[in-house]
Enzyme design. Structure first.
Site, mmCIF file in Angstrom:
data_model
loop_
_atom_site.group_PDB
_atom_site.id
_atom_site.type_symbol
_atom_site.label_atom_id
_atom_site.label_comp_id
_atom_site.label_asym_id
_atom_site.label_seq_id
_atom_site.Cartn_x
_atom_site.Cartn_y
_atom_site.Cartn_z
ATOM 1 N N TYR A 98 -115.696 -98.719 81.705
ATOM 2 C CA TYR A 98 -115.169 -97.360 81.786
ATOM 3 C C TYR A 98 -113.771 -97.353 81.141
ATOM 4 O O TYR A 98 -112.953 -98.234 81.422
ATOM 5 C CB TYR A 98 -115.112 -96.984 83.266
ATOM 6 C CG TYR A 98 -114.639 -95.583 83.541
ATOM 7 C CD1 TYR A 98 -115.390 -94.490 83.123
ATOM 8 C CD2 TYR A 98 -113.469 -95.348 84.238
ATOM 9 C CE1 TYR A 98 -114.965 -93.201 83.387
ATOM 10 C CE2 TYR A 98 -113.045 -94.061 84.516
ATOM 11 C CZ TYR A 98 -113.793 -92.991 84.075
ATOM 12 O OH TYR A 98 -113.368 -91.731 84.345
ATOM 13 N N LYS A 195 -118.743 -89.157 91.587
ATOM 14 C CA LYS A 195 -119.962 -88.984 90.802
ATOM 15 C C LYS A 195 -121.176 -88.767 91.711
ATOM 16 O O LYS A 195 -121.264 -87.734 92.341
ATOM 17 C CB LYS A 195 -120.140 -90.180 89.867
ATOM 18 C CG LYS A 195 -118.854 -90.615 89.152
ATOM 19 C CD LYS A 195 -118.340 -89.588 88.138
ATOM 20 C CE LYS A 195 -116.939 -89.875 87.637
ATOM 21 N NZ LYS A 195 -116.743 -91.178 87.036
HETATM 22 C C1 LIG Z 1 -115.594 -91.941 86.821
HETATM 23 C C2 LIG Z 1 -115.598 -93.404 86.865
HETATM 24 C C3 LIG Z 1 -114.524 -94.108 87.422
HETATM 25 C C4 LIG Z 1 -113.263 -93.437 87.908
HETATM 26 O O1 LIG Z 1 -113.475 -92.593 88.961
HETATM 27 P P1 LIG Z 1 -112.525 -91.321 89.276
HETATM 28 O O2 LIG Z 1 -113.055 -90.879 90.582
HETATM 29 O O3 LIG Z 1 -112.752 -90.355 88.172
HETATM 30 O O4 LIG Z 1 -111.137 -91.816 89.328
HETATM 31 C C5 LIG Z 1 -114.622 -95.482 87.471
HETATM 32 N N1 LIG Z 1 -115.687 -96.140 86.976
HETATM 33 C C6 LIG Z 1 -116.721 -95.492 86.417
HETATM 34 C C7 LIG Z 1 -117.875 -96.288 85.892
HETATM 35 C C8 LIG Z 1 -116.725 -94.109 86.336
HETATM 36 O O5 LIG Z 1 -117.754 -93.474 85.757
#
Ligand SMILES: *Cc1c(COP(=O)(O)O)cnc(C)c1O
Length: 411
Positions: A98, A195
Site C-alpha cells: 500500500y 475498508k
Molecule cells: C487503506 C489501506 C490502509 C490504510 O488504512 P486507512 O484506514 O486509510 O488509514 C492500509 N493498508 C491497506 C492495504 C489499505 O488498503
C-alpha cells in the site's frame, strides 16, 4: 449451549453497558473522561473507551487472536507498530505494498534510522535474500494491491518464526473473514477497518491483532502515548458494520468471482486478476489460504490510457474513487490514482499499466454491474476489436455460429 459460530458470536459479543435502560444497541460513549474508581476501570478516552473495547473484542474474534488494539485509521495502526522499532532495525517488505505504508517507511521512519528494502515475496529465492539481509521485521500484504499476487503466508510465517523475525501481515485486502494471518505464523495481523470491516465508507479506523501479550501491551501503550486512538463514534460505526460483515464478504466475493469470469470471456479485456480464477498463477495457493476471493478484481482494457479513463467516466454504478470494501461499487485507475507517486519503472514492473482498472465490487446486483461495464466500453475499443475480427475472417475459416460474446462486441 454448544459453542457458537463466529457470525453468531459477532452479533452477541458486545457489551451494551446499559443495565438501567435495556438498550439493545450499545450507546456511543462520547466522553473524554471517566469518574475515577468506576467498575470497568475506564480512565480517559485516549487510553480506552467502551466503544474501543467492543470493537477490539470483535476484531480479535474475527482474526482468531487473543488480543486486538484499535486505532484511528489503518495508517495509525501501522504507526503504532513502527513506533516500537529502534534505530538500526531493518524491514524487508513485499514490493507491492500500500502506497502510504511505503511513504511511512521511507519518509518518516527512515529519518529515525529504520531502513526498509522491497522484495518480491512470491519468488522461491526470497529466503536466500532474507538470509543475507537478516531483517528484524518482515512486512507484507496478500493478496497485493492492485494485481492481487498471493504470497505463501505459511512458508514466510514458518521462516520468520525459525529466525525470530517479526512478521507483520496487512490483512486489509483479504479481510479477516477470509484469511487469518496469525494461523500462518504472523506475529501481527494489521488491517484498515475503514475498508471491509466497516463496509459503509463512513468512518476510519485500524486494528492490530496478536497472540502475544507483550505485543498487545506495546500497542496499547502506543495508542495512548502517541495519541493514535480512534473516536468512539467511528468505533461504534465499525462495530455496527461488523454485524453484517460475514454476509457482505460472502456476497461481494461471489459477485467478484462472477464478474471476473465474465470479464475473462469479454474480448475487450485482457489479463483479469482475481485470486480464485483458475487462470490466476497463484490459484492453488489462494485456495489453500483464503476462504473466498474478496471483492477486488483488476483487469486491463484493450486500449490506451485515454480510452481507459473514458471507460471509467462512462460507468454509472461504479464511482471513480480510491478505497475499497464498501457496499457500493468503486473503480479506480491505479496508474494515475493510488499508485501515481510510484516511479514508472516500478509501476510497470508490478503490472500497473496505463490500461489497468481496479474494481471494488459492492453489493449491487452483479448483473447490473456487468451490464454497466459492457455499456461503458468505449466505442473506439469495440470498433477496433470488430475490425480485427472482420479482417481475420477473410483469411480464417469462419465459425459456423458466432458465440453471443462475439456478437455483442460488434453491436
Ligand atoms: C487503506 C489501506 C490502509 C490504510 O488504512 P486507512 O484506514 O486509510 O488509514 C492500509 N493498508 C491497506 C492495504 C489499505 O488498503
Amino acid at each position: 449451549m454448544s459453542e457458537l459460530h463466529t457470525n453468531s458470536k459477532l452479533i452477541h459479543l458486545e457489551k451494551n453497558f446499559s443495565k438501567e435502560t435495556g438498550a439493545v444497541t450499545p450507546p456511543i460513549f462520547l466522553t473524554s473522561t471517566f469518574a475515577s474508581g468506576n467498575e470497568e476501570g475506564f480512565d480517559y478516552t485516549r487510553s480506552g473507551n467502551p466503544n474501543f473495547r467492543n470493537l477490539a473484542q470483535s476484531v480479535a474474534l474475527l482474526e482468531g487472536a487473543k488480543y486486538a488494539s484499535v486505532f484511528g485509521s489503518g495508517v495509525a495502526a501501522m504507526t503504532a507498530v513502527m513506533s516500537t522499532a529502534k534505530s538500526g532495525m531493518k524491514i524487508a517488505a513485499e514490493q507491492n505494498l500500500y502506497g502510504c505504508t511505503i511513504r511511512l517507511f521511507d519518509q518518516v521512519f527512515r529519518n529515525f534510522g529504520v531502513h526498509s528494502c522491497y522484495l518480491d515475496f512470491s519468488r522461491p529465492e526470497i529466503f536466500t535474500a532474507l538470509d543475507e539481509i537478516r531483517p528484524d521485521i518482515v512486512w507484507l500484504e496478500s493478496p497485493t494491491n492492485p494485481c492481487l499476487k498471493v504470497i505463501d503466508l505459511a512458508a514466510v510465517g514458518t521462516y520468520c518464526q525459525e529466525k525470530d523475525i517479526i512478521l507483520v501481515v496487512d490483512n486489509t485486502f483479504a479481510s479477516s473473514a477470509i484469511q487469518k494471518p496469525l494461523e500462518f505464523g504472523a506475529t501481527l495481523s494489521l488491517q484498515s477497518l475503514t475498508k471491509y470491516a466497516n463496509g459503509h465508507c463512513d468512518a476510519l479506523a485500524g486494528a492490530v491483532a496478536t497472540n502475544s501479550k507483550e505485543w498487545f501491551e506495546r500497542l496499547e501503550f502506543a495508542q495512548k502515548a502517541l495519541g493514535l486512538q480512534p473516536s468512539p463514534m467511528d468505533c461504534w460505526l465499525v462495530s455496527r458494520g461488523l454485524k453484517t460483515y460475514p454476509l457482505r464478504i460472502k456476497a461481494q466475493s461471489e459477485s467478484a468471482l462472477r464478474l471476473a469470469r465474465a470479464l475473462e470471456e469479454d474480448t475487450a479485456f485482457e489479463n483479469v486478476y482475481y485470486p480464485l480464477l483458475e487462470s490466476h498463477p497463484d490459484y492453488e495457493l489462494a485456495l489453500r489460504q483464503m476462504k473466498a476471493g474478496s471483492g477486488v478484481v483488476a483487469v486491463q482494457l484493450k486500449g490506451d490510457q485515454e480510452e481507459t479513463l473514458e471507460f471509467l467516466r462512462n460507468l454509472n454504478l461504479f464511482t471513480v474513487a480510491e478505497s475499497l470494501g464498501g457496499f457500493e461499487s468503486l473503480v479506480c485507475h491505479p496508474f494515475s490514482m493510488t499508485h501515481a507517486s510510484v516511479p514508472l519503472e516500478l509501476k510497470l514492473g508490478a503490472g500497473i499499466t496505463r490500461n489497468l482498472v481496479r474494481f471494488s465490487v459492492g453489493l449491487e446486483d452483479v448483473d447490473d454491474l456487468l451490464a454497466d461495464i459492457k455499456q461503458s466500453i468505449p466505442k473506439s475499443v469495440r470498433d477496433r476489436l470488430c475490425k480485427a475480427r472482420t479482417t481475420s475472417r477473410g483469411c480464417l475459416k469462419q465459425p459456423s455460429k458466432p458465440s453471443q460474446n462475439l456478437l455483442s462486441d460488434c453491436l
